[in-house]
Design an enzyme around this catalytic site. Sequence first.
Site, short mmCIF file in Angstrom:
data_model
loop_
_atom_site.label_atom_id
_atom_site.label_comp_id
_atom_site.label_asym_id
_atom_site.label_seq_id
_atom_site.Cartn_x
_atom_site.Cartn_y
_atom_site.Cartn_z
N CYS A 247 0.81 -1.21 0.00
CA CYS A 247 0.00 0.00 0.00
C CYS A 247 0.85 1.27 0.00
CB CYS A 247 -0.96 0.01 1.18
SG CYS A 247 -0.18 -0.11 2.80
N HIS A 381 -1.77 0.23 7.43
CA HIS A 381 -2.33 0.59 6.12
C HIS A 381 -2.11 2.08 5.86
CE1 HIS A 381 -4.53 -0.14 2.54
NE2 HIS A 381 -5.61 0.52 2.88
N ASP A 402 -8.05 4.40 -1.87
CA ASP A 402 -7.47 3.28 -1.12
C ASP A 402 -6.80 2.30 -2.08
OD1 ASP A 402 -6.93 1.06 0.48
OD2 ASP A 402 -8.78 1.29 1.64
#
Length: 468
Positions: A247, A381, A402
């Site tokens: 991520c 995250h 995201d």
Amino acid sequence: MLTCEICGEEIMLEEDMKTHLLLSHLENDMHCPLCSLSGVSYNELYFHIGSAHPEKQQGVQGPGHHDDVSKTPQTGPELLFQFSLAGDSCDMAGETTTTGVCSTTIDSVPQKQKVSPGTDLRVARQLHQEEEQIRKQEEAQQEREEFKKLQRQFGLDDRGGYCRQMERTMERAVARGLMTPSEFHYKRAEMMESLASGFDDGRTRTQGVVRALHEYYQTECRDCVHVWLSADTDHYCSSAGDKGWGCGYRNFQMLLSSLHRIETYAPFLQEKAMPSIPQVQSMIEEAWKEGLDPQGASHFNKRLQGTRAWIGSTEIFILLTSMGISARIIDFHQPTGPGDTHPWLFDWVKQYFFQSSRSSKLPPRLIHTSLPPLYLQHQGHSRCIVGMEQKKNGSLCLLLLDPGSSVSDTRKLLSGDTISTAIRHVRKFPASLKHKQYQVVAIQGVLSAEEKQITISNSKILCAERIP
């Protein structure tokens, strides 16, 4: 001057050293010279003799008491020390000691093996050393296990990086009949070619997302008094090669896609093509070599390529710095609202976007700024903030892209038929962000050569701006 071999205390007289050893290190090994009582302390033994053997107590004084000095008496500690260590009984069978404590024969008193004080000290020291060695071995083993656990968690073990994970994913697909062997070899060759170039293959990219949001807010969400949007930004989602750990890299690609479109930053970007994840890892390693964030470099053992290591705010910061772009890390290290929410984070983001409309007395309802998106990190995250809503009641809502959203889900934002449903996954109200800590990386201009060197020097101890 005498030194206790057990605790290191320095004592002037030998008699005082005996008392020190007795009271500080050996008192729980004392026993009554008149009966079978043992395993008691000095004070307990003194009380026992006074109550159980009152007729024999003469000459045994408590701590700090003495008989007539002319009789050269033994004090209580000295006498009991003598009983405890030098035979554990009277000095001579059938005779009394110099203080007249006992006339009991040796045969009538339970005996222990005679051991010298020096032997006791050596044995005690040896046992202590063995216990320390065992403790250190156990601690070292526990540290090794914890380190391996952290390596697995953060992708620093020997499982391989992006390339190996992609290969294993395709191998499983072949085993399940979802991919033919020929397809496997074709896709593997394609992947290797892309990685060799250092550029992302674009398979996870969705373009035009922020433009689609701008079109949506022109006609919808009339309950918003203000909507701010960042500069145009592409969405990059995780692929089979970086699922579960990529991520941070994907968010960097989103930031970079925006910087390419902003006139202030575009001239400073050497490559116009988007770097692949392995290439981003190489860029971070080069930033470490420049001297940026030596503590972070040490944490990763100065190596990211070939690993699945997670990156966070500090790695995004040093990437931008190495490219000559000024950035700052803002640390919202604790909740500031009810229910573990972070209203101060939302207020800070509002001020970030509001700077683009300060010159206007009545800013328009919809403002498409030329500001880069914000990198938002929390435990486990990270996402990109590409905008914010302010409702009529004053409540604020972040607009987040995201990396965990798939290409198919993200592309629903591009269609007028599906955007009203898909945007629900982009909106995040305060009640949706309840992690203990958040960090934001904000881009704020470009660095001169001198400013870059100062930033590199200051990064030796990399500190974030803490709010509150």
